[in-house]
Design an enzyme around this catalytic site. Structure first.
Site, PDB file in Angstrom:
ATOM      1  N   HIS A 310       0.850  -1.191   0.000  1.00 41.77           N
ATOM      2  CA  HIS A 310       0.000   0.000   0.000  1.00 41.77           C
ATOM      3  C   HIS A 310       0.884   1.240   0.000  1.00 41.77           C
ATOM      4  CE1 HIS A 310      -3.125   2.854   1.120  1.00 41.77           C
ATOM      5  NE2 HIS A 310      -3.963   1.949   0.654  1.00 41.77           N
ATOM      6  N   ASP A 370      -7.876  -5.545   0.114  1.00 38.66           N
ATOM      7  CA  ASP A 370      -8.372  -6.448  -0.931  1.00 38.66           C
ATOM      8  C   ASP A 370      -7.967  -7.901  -0.730  1.00 38.66           C
ATOM      9  OD1 ASP A 370      -9.654  -4.471  -2.477  1.00 38.66           O
ATOM     10  OD2 ASP A 370      -7.709  -3.776  -3.187  1.00 38.66           O
TER      11      ASP A 370
END
Ligand code: CMC
Length: 435
Positions: A310, A370
């Site tokens: 991320h 996710d």
């Protein structure tokens, strides 16, 4: 302004100096205001991918990537996930505070009564190929809503902006579910006002005119939680897209459609779909997890561990922690023989191996939102290509809240980044017969 509130920048070529103000946020890193640089020193700044640049100020969502903190309007995501509902989170994100009981009931009522689409919108669907990706359909249909809500819409009127927000939040589940129904050749199911936001979505996805359908309360709860966790994430690619598209004064439905397009990419919201494809490949390859980890580390291979890494979170993604636990509990409720357990077990093993591997540890790569969410969606019967559509449904409130905040901001002006031009210098046009 004291010396401590500025940064002095010296141009070594000319010796010229400029004092740049340091802006102090409520939480997070101080930010240098560089807007006077072009005028004072004649320089622009270069920051591909906005790694170090705040494109706006915002009061909506706060992230601390080092500590794994996510807060909506100051409320920790863990508390909202445990105690709130998606509809309450929508109110919070858009209006800035938690509603009291009457405000919540009124808001819920407004959203419930805005879920219908103009009948003409239904006909748009038949223009798409049956095998169209539902994200493509969603980009088209949401953009097309600008043709229904344009004349008489004044983006500078707060009341108009609020009605736009209501319409978007309410209609998105209908748009999403209908894109699925069209692909399957099934009749479009109209919203049902007696159901909650999440139950209504499942009803529009799965009910048949021929049979009674009652959404499974377990799935309703899990979906509502996923919607809460995906509702906003400050200046991510799709939100920044909505802000930029909307900064020209464009129709908000068109600006949202641009945001949906941005979300679709596998580096952003499209990752949830890619994760399941990856996990299924691993399961099908007799669980050769090590092979996939090796591929992810191989710089000559474009493969990445989907659902890992991320831009902001460099410790853990708090959403992933909540989703992992929810996924585990949901699968346990479904019984040990369910077919999704193998995907979950593979995901857990992959996480374990990656988190003890120097490559991932040194780059601070952790499971993101996710990584486990797709397994929950699959277990609910949601097909793979609808995953990012559900993400878009949740993020709509974030997008429209940022759009609203941008327009009411005193600093509001069109977004217009600069560039570092590396192309040809001025040259004379050569006639075609002389080239
Ligand atoms: N697998 C293998 N290596 C990775 C991964 C990964 N998933 N993610 C980053 N890296 C490596 C990358 O190769 C680079 O290595 P090096 O320093 O040797 O060049 C380093 O880690 C930094 O990566 P980056 O691409 O510069 O980082 P970024 O902040 O630009 O990208 C990201 C962030 C999320 C796009 C990226 O981590 C990624 O592609 N992850 C996989 C896709 C994914 O799961 N996306 C969902 C993001 S969260 C939800 C959302 O935003 O919608």
């Amino acid at each position: 302004m004291s010396k401590n509130d500025t940064v002095t920048l010296t141009d070594n070529a000319t010796g010229k100096q400029v004092e740049l103000p340091i802006l102090r946020p409520t939480c997070g890193s101080p930010t240098i205001d560089i807007s006077s640089l072009p005028k004072e020193l004649g320089y622009f700044t270069y920051d591909p991918g906005f790694v170090a640049t705040a494109s706006c100020h915002s009061n909506i969502t706060y992230l601390d990537g080092a500590k794994g903190v996510l807060e909506y309007r100051g409320y920790p995501i863990e508390q909202l996930a445990e105690k709130s509902s998606f509809i309450e989170v929508c109110y919070l994100l858009f209006h800035g505070d938690l509603p009291d009981k009457d405000q919540l009931d009124e808001f819920d009522d407004i959203i419930t009564t805005h879920t219908m689409l103009h009948e003409a919108v239904k006909r748009f669907y038949s223009g798409f190929r049956r095998d169209a990706h539902p994200m493509a359909t969603m980009v088209g249909v949401v953009g097309a809503l600008s043709a229904f809500y344009h004349h008489g819409e004044d983006i500078h009127d707060p009341k108009h902006r609020m009605i736009t927000a209501h319409r978007l939040i309410a209609k998105m589940p209908t748009i999403a579910a209908w894109s699925y129904r069209y692909t399957n050749g099934q009749p479009m199911v109209y919203p049902k006002n007696s159901l909650s936001f999440s139950a209504n979505f499942l009803h529009m996805m799965f009910s048949m005119p021929t049979e009674e359908y009652t959404p499974d309360p377990l799935f309703v709860k899990a979906l509502d939680l996923l919607l809460i966790l995906h509702a906003d994430h400050e200046q991510n690619a799709s939100t920044s897209t909505v802000r930029l598209a909307g900064s020209s004064g464009a129709n908000p439905f068109a600006a949202l459609s641009a945001g949906i397009a941005s979300l679709w990419g596998p580096a952003h919201g499209g990752a949830n779909e890619a994760v399941i494809r990856m996990l299924q490949d691993i399961v099908d390859s007799d669980n050769d997890v090590a092979h996939y980890v090796a591929r992810a580390k191989d710089k000559s291979d474009r493969f990445r561990l989907m659902g890992f890494g991320h831009r902001v979170y460099k410790n853990f993604d708090p959403r992933a922690v909540i989703i992992r636990k929810t996924c585990m509990n949901l699968l346990a409720e479904l019984g040990t023989n369910n077919k999704y357990q193998a995907l979950f077990d593979t995901a857990v093993e992959l996480e374990k191996i990656a988190l003890s591997d120097e490559y991932f540890v040194s780059r601070n790569l952790y499971p993101n939102v996710d990584f486990y969410s797709g397994i929950i969606l699959l277990a609910m019967g949601i097909p793979l290509n609808m995953f990012t559509v559900i993400f878009a449904m949740a993020r709509t409130v974030g997008w429209i809240s940022h759009w609203n905040e941008m327009i009411e901001d005193d600093d509001f002006r069109i977004g217009r980044p600069r560039q570092l031009y590396l192309g040809a210098e001025t040259r004379e046009y050569v006639d075609i017969d002389k080239r």
